[in-house]
Scaffold this motif. Structure first.
Motif, PDB file in Angstrom:
ATOM      1  N   LYS A  16      17.410  14.326   5.202  1.00  0.00           N
ATOM      2  CA  LYS A  16      16.888  13.091   5.774  1.00  0.00           C
ATOM      3  C   LYS A  16      15.389  13.147   6.052  1.00  0.00           C
ATOM      4  N   LEU A  17      14.821  14.332   6.050  1.00  0.00           N
ATOM      5  CA  LEU A  17      13.429  14.497   6.465  1.00  0.00           C
ATOM      6  C   LEU A  17      12.416  13.783   5.568  1.00  0.00           C
ATOM      7  N   GLU A  65       0.851  -1.192   0.000  1.00  0.00           N
ATOM      8  CA  GLU A  65       0.000   0.000   0.000  1.00  0.00           C
ATOM      9  C   GLU A  65       0.888   1.244   0.000  1.00  0.00           C
ATOM     10  N   GLU A  66       0.904   1.922  -1.129  1.00  0.00           N
ATOM     11  CA  GLU A  66       1.779   3.077  -1.293  1.00  0.00           C
ATOM     12  C   GLU A  66       1.433   4.175  -0.295  1.00  0.00           C
ATOM     13  N   ILE A  67       2.448   4.674   0.402  1.00  0.00           N
ATOM     14  CA  ILE A  67       2.197   5.733   1.372  1.00  0.00           C
ATOM     15  C   ILE A  67       1.866   7.023   0.621  1.00  0.00           C
ATOM     16  N   PRO A  68       1.010   7.865   1.171  1.00  0.00           N
ATOM     17  CA  PRO A  68       0.594   9.084   0.464  1.00  0.00           C
ATOM     18  C   PRO A  68       1.676  10.168   0.508  1.00  0.00           C
ATOM     19  N   GLU A  69       1.750  10.927  -0.558  1.00  0.00           N
ATOM     20  CA  GLU A  69       2.573  12.136  -0.634  1.00  0.00           C
ATOM     21  C   GLU A  69       4.036  11.904  -0.239  1.00  0.00           C
ATOM     22  N   TRP A  70       4.567  10.747  -0.647  1.00  0.00           N
ATOM     23  CA  TRP A  70       5.981  10.500  -0.361  1.00  0.00           C
ATOM     24  C   TRP A  70       6.862  11.413  -1.226  1.00  0.00           C
ATOM     25  N   GLN A  71       8.048  11.665  -0.743  1.00  0.00           N
ATOM     26  CA  GLN A  71       9.023  12.479  -1.467  1.00  0.00           C
ATOM     27  C   GLN A  71      10.264  11.648  -1.763  1.00  0.00           C
ATOM     28  N   CYS A  72      11.072  12.095  -2.702  1.00  0.00           N
ATOM     29  CA  CYS A  72      12.302  11.392  -3.050  1.00  0.00           C
ATOM     30  C   CYS A  72      13.172  11.196  -1.817  1.00  0.00           C
ATOM     31  N   CYS A  73      13.735  10.000  -1.673  1.00  0.00           N
ATOM     32  CA  CYS A  73      14.609   9.713  -0.528  1.00  0.00           C
ATOM     33  C   CYS A  73      15.944  10.433  -0.648  1.00  0.00           C
ATOM     34  N   GLY A  74      16.245  10.920  -1.840  1.00  0.00           N
ATOM     35  CA  GLY A  74      17.521  11.591  -2.081  1.00  0.00           C
ATOM     36  C   GLY A  74      18.482  10.754  -2.901  1.00  0.00           C
ATOM     37  N   GLY A  75      18.252   9.429  -2.906  1.00  0.00           N
ATOM     38  CA  GLY A  75      19.075   8.541  -3.722  1.00  0.00           C
ATOM     39  C   GLY A  75      20.408   8.177  -3.097  1.00  0.00           C
ATOM     40  N   VAL A  76      20.956   9.072  -2.285  1.00  0.00           N
ATOM     41  CA  VAL A  76      22.231   8.838  -1.607  1.00  0.00           C
ATOM     42  C   VAL A  76      22.078   9.262  -0.154  1.00  0.00           C
ATOM     43  N   TYR A  77      22.522   8.424   0.762  1.00  0.00           N
ATOM     44  CA  TYR A  77      22.419   8.738   2.182  1.00  0.00           C
ATOM     45  C   TYR A  77      23.325   9.912   2.530  1.00  0.00           C
ATOM     46  N   PRO A  78      22.784  10.966   3.181  1.00  0.00           N
ATOM     47  CA  PRO A  78      23.610  12.112   3.577  1.00  0.00           C
ATOM     48  C   PRO A  78      24.449  11.762   4.801  1.00  0.00           C
ATOM     49  N   TYR A 102      16.170   1.645  -0.301  1.00  0.00           N
ATOM     50  CA  TYR A 102      16.327   0.801   0.885  1.00  0.00           C
ATOM     51  C   TYR A 102      17.527   1.260   1.704  1.00  0.00           C
ATOM     52  N   ASN A 103      18.631   1.517   1.033  1.00  0.00           N
ATOM     53  CA  ASN A 103      19.849   1.927   1.710  1.00  0.00           C
ATOM     54  C   ASN A 103      19.637   3.224   2.486  1.00  0.00           C
ATOM     55  N   VAL A 104      19.002   4.202   1.844  1.00  0.00           N
ATOM     56  CA  VAL A 104      18.781   5.497   2.485  1.00  0.00           C
ATOM     57  C   VAL A 104      17.794   5.369   3.645  1.00  0.00           C
ATOM     58  N   LEU A 105      16.655   4.727   3.407  1.00  0.00           N
ATOM     59  CA  LEU A 105      15.644   4.587   4.449  1.00  0.00           C
ATOM     60  C   LEU A 105      16.180   3.837   5.662  1.00  0.00           C
ATOM     61  N   LYS A 106      16.928   2.772   5.410  1.00  0.00           N
ATOM     62  CA  LYS A 106      17.438   1.963   6.516  1.00  0.00           C
ATOM     63  C   LYS A 106      18.495   2.718   7.319  1.00  0.00           C
ATOM     64  N   GLN A 107      19.366   3.440   6.624  1.00  0.00           N
ATOM     65  CA  GLN A 107      20.399   4.199   7.346  1.00  0.00           C
ATOM     66  C   GLN A 107      19.791   5.356   8.137  1.00  0.00           C
ATOM     67  N   ASP A 165      21.256   7.848  17.290  1.00  0.00           N
ATOM     68  CA  ASP A 165      21.970   9.123  17.331  1.00  0.00           C
ATOM     69  C   ASP A 165      21.075  10.216  17.920  1.00  0.00           C
ATOM     70  N   GLU A 166      21.308  10.561  19.179  1.00  0.00           N
ATOM     71  CA  GLU A 166      20.477  11.556  19.865  1.00  0.00           C
ATOM     72  C   GLU A 166      20.577  12.929  19.218  1.00  0.00           C
ATOM     73  N   ASN A 167      21.732  13.250  18.643  1.00  0.00           N
ATOM     74  CA  ASN A 167      21.907  14.534  17.986  1.00  0.00           C
ATOM     75  C   ASN A 167      20.985  14.659  16.769  1.00  0.00           C
ATOM     76  N   VAL A 168      20.943  13.613  15.963  1.00  0.00           N
ATOM     77  CA  VAL A 168      20.067  13.610  14.794  1.00  0.00           C
ATOM     78  C   VAL A 168      18.605  13.665  15.226  1.00  0.00           C
ATOM     79  N   ILE A 169      18.256  12.896  16.218  1.00  0.00           N
ATOM     80  CA  ILE A 169      16.870  12.863  16.705  1.00  0.00           C
ATOM     81  C   ILE A 169      16.428  14.250  17.140  1.00  0.00           C
ATOM     82  N   LEU A 170      17.244  14.915  17.936  1.00  0.00           N
ATOM     83  CA  LEU A 170      16.905  16.242  18.453  1.00  0.00           C
ATOM     84  C   LEU A 170      16.730  17.250  17.327  1.00  0.00           C
ATOM     85  N   LYS A 171      17.712  17.315  16.428  1.00  0.00           N
ATOM     86  CA  LYS A 171      17.660  18.319  15.368  1.00  0.00           C
ATOM     87  C   LYS A 171      16.526  18.050  14.379  1.00  0.00           C
ATOM     88  N   ALA A 172      16.337  16.796  14.022  1.00  0.00           N
ATOM     89  CA  ALA A 172      15.286  16.475  13.060  1.00  0.00           C
ATOM     90  C   ALA A 172      13.901  16.739  13.632  1.00  0.00           C
TER      91      ALA A 172
END
Length: 270
Positions: free
Chosen positions: A60-61, A38-51, A85-90, A98-105
């Motif tokens: 990452k948002l 079931e395709e999620i609504p209004e998804w955006q490009c993952c970026g293709g490469v993990y930042p 898969y690579n981007v979403l999983k990372q 990573d508490e720093n990423v969690i807080l900022k995001a």
């Protein structure tokens, strides 16, 4: 349909354009095996490469929003594209560790009254087959086994590395695609280059790199007796086909072979 048999689905950009077959045959095969994407609504490009930068939060948002959408449905998030898969999983791994990423995001996400802490599960379609459906069940559903076909699995980089974050398979000696090939009735061909990078990301800096890599991969597979290769990565497939030169080997998406084996491939043209 039982909610346990429904997965949130992130198709990604390429599966809506250059890799439509990967998507179409995947959906048809899922239905034949008793589960739904079931395709999620209004998804955006993952970026293709993990930042990789610690302070690169904004790229990452889109992945975080997709992960949160799956979490809110109490479902795993499934994708077919190796890069997605690579981007979403990372990204999900970041939000688990990573508490720093969690807080900022979450400071960004607060504007949308949203927060996320890594609660979703990210699965590649192949993991659904292996861990949720089971190879025996896949084999039992096969109507047109691909007997006599010798198939080389091509993993590339993005399904396997970084292994600690992805936990997809053994990065040095993977077997999930070989088990898939066996399940659809064919014979897997083991060759040394199956989990090596195809070099596609070097295209803009030095076009000779992907050409050399593709030649080596295809040549090695042919030497070991493969009739053709199978992959889940649109970029790898594009690069191998573009740079195949005189190689007689074709490269197919694994979902196309699965749909053929399950007897639903013809439905794609209906």
């Amino acid at each position: 349909m039982d909610d346990q048999k429904i997965y949130s689905y992130f198709p990604g950009c390429t599966l809506k354009s250059k890799a439509k077959d990967l998507d179409l045959f995947g959906r048809l095969s899922a239905k034949a095996l008793g589960f739904q994407l079931e395709e999620i609504p209004e998804w955006q490009c993952c970026g293709g490469v993990y930042p990789t930068g610690k302070n690169e939060i904004a790229p990452k948002l889109p992945s975080v929003r997709a992960l949160a959408a799956a979490r809110d449905k109490n479902r795993a998030l499934v994708t077919l594209c190796s890069a997605c898969y690579n981007v979403l999983k990372q990204v999900n791994c970041d939000f688990q560790n990573d508490e720093n990423v969690i807080l900022k995001a979450n400071n960004y996400l607060a504007e949308d009254e949203l927060s996320y802490h890594g609660e979703a599960r990210v699965l590649h379609f192949l993991e659904v087959l292996r861990d949720e459906i089971g190879w025996d069940a896949v084999k039992a559903a096969v109507k047109n086994p691909l007997k006599g076909k010798k198939i080389g699995a091509y993993y590339g980089c993005l399904l396997l590395r970084p292994s600690k974050a992805l936990e997809f398979d053994d990065p040095e000696n993977p077997k999930i695609l070989e088990d898939f090939i066996k399940a659809i009735g064919a014979e897997p061909v083991i060759y040394a280059e199956r989990n090596e990078c195809c070099g596609a990301y070097a295209e803009f800096e030095d076009a000779s790199v992907p050409k050399k890599r593709a030649t080596k991969i295809l040549g090695n597979a042919q030497e070991m007796g493969a009739d053709f290769l199978v992959t889940s990565c649109p970029l790898c497939r594009y690069n191998l086909i573009k740079n195949k030169g005189d190689s007689p080997l074709e490269v197919f998406y694994f979902t196309e072979l699965l749909a053929e084996a399950l007897g639903v491939k013809e439905a794609a043209n209906a």
